[in-house]
Design a protein around this motif. Structure first.
Motif, PDB file in Angstrom:
ATOM      1  N   UNK A  44      -6.970   3.701  -6.003  1.00  0.00           N
ATOM      2  CA  UNK A  44      -7.270   3.043  -4.724  1.00  0.00           C
ATOM      3  C   UNK A  44      -8.769   3.059  -4.442  1.00  0.00           C
ATOM      4  N   UNK A  45      -9.421   4.122  -4.866  1.00  0.00           N
ATOM      5  CA  UNK A  45     -10.879   4.211  -4.716  1.00  0.00           C
ATOM      6  C   UNK A  45     -11.547   3.138  -5.581  1.00  0.00           C
ATOM      7  N   UNK A  46     -11.077   2.992  -6.816  1.00  0.00           N
ATOM      8  CA  UNK A  46     -11.621   1.984  -7.726  1.00  0.00           C
ATOM      9  C   UNK A  46     -11.420   0.567  -7.188  1.00  0.00           C
ATOM     10  N   UNK A  47     -10.318   0.371  -6.460  1.00  0.00           N
ATOM     11  CA  UNK A  47     -10.026  -0.945  -5.878  1.00  0.00           C
ATOM     12  C   UNK A  47     -10.867  -1.188  -4.621  1.00  0.00           C
ATOM     13  N   UNK A  83      -1.500  -6.048   0.245  1.00  0.00           N
ATOM     14  CA  UNK A  83      -1.472  -7.193  -0.684  1.00  0.00           C
ATOM     15  C   UNK A  83      -2.478  -7.011  -1.818  1.00  0.00           C
ATOM     16  N   UNK A  84      -3.628  -6.436  -1.526  1.00  0.00           N
ATOM     17  CA  UNK A  84      -4.619  -6.150  -2.574  1.00  0.00           C
ATOM     18  C   UNK A  84      -4.053  -5.118  -3.551  1.00  0.00           C
ATOM     19  N   UNK A  85      -3.429  -4.081  -3.004  1.00  0.00           N
ATOM     20  CA  UNK A  85      -2.861  -3.014  -3.841  1.00  0.00           C
ATOM     21  C   UNK A  85      -1.747  -3.568  -4.729  1.00  0.00           C
ATOM     22  N   UNK A  86      -0.933  -4.468  -4.195  1.00  0.00           N
ATOM     23  CA  UNK A  86       0.179  -5.062  -4.952  1.00  0.00           C
ATOM     24  C   UNK A  86      -0.294  -5.817  -6.188  1.00  0.00           C
ATOM     25  N   UNK A  91       0.371  -0.315  -9.648  1.00  0.00           N
ATOM     26  CA  UNK A  91       0.761   0.059  -8.290  1.00  0.00           C
ATOM     27  C   UNK A  91       1.807  -0.867  -7.669  1.00  0.00           C
ATOM     28  N   UNK A  92       2.027  -2.015  -8.284  1.00  0.00           N
ATOM     29  CA  UNK A  92       2.964  -2.995  -7.711  1.00  0.00           C
ATOM     30  C   UNK A  92       4.339  -2.382  -7.460  1.00  0.00           C
TER      31      UNK A  92
END
Length: 114
Positions: A44-47, A83-86, A91-92
């Motif tokens: 999540x940090x990388x995203x 939605x970004x994480x998905x 992570x989906x």
């Protein structure tokens, strides 16, 4: 049963039952998001979403019994981050339960019309 619902609704007021349901689902959603943030902190940090996700969950936690506070801008921003994480293949699958809770909350939100 219909009479009981009418009595309950007149005691609680229009939309109050849905508001209470939202609060219950919000607690489950916050727990799931917090678990996700602990388990996949680095991803999540990388995203680039972990900081804002943390802030949003704190804001929603502070106001969880007052959905009218977070159902506006904060809610839409949270949905945007999910939605970004998905979009991340890894992570989906991890956000499937989060998506189900969001669907339930959104349908209740439509009934209450925040």
């Amino acid at each position: 049963m219909g009479i009981l619902m009418t009595v309950e609704e007149s005691i609680l007021g229009t939309g109050e039952r849905e508001r209470r349901e939202i609060v219950g689902y919000i607690q489950m959603l916050l727990d799931s998001i917090n678990d996700l943030m602990v388990k996949y902190k680095q991803e999540l940090k990388n995203m680039g979403v972990i900081n804002r996700l943390g802030i949003l969950t704190e804001i929603i936690t502070m106001h969880k019994y007052n959905p009218e506070v977070y159902m506006g801008n904060y809610w839409e921003e949270l949905l945007s981050l999910i939605n970004i994480i998905k979009q991340d293949q890894k992570l989906a699958n991890e956000v499937k339960d989060i998506e189900e809770l969001i669907e339930k909350i959104n349908s209740l939100k439509e009934l209450v019309k925040f």
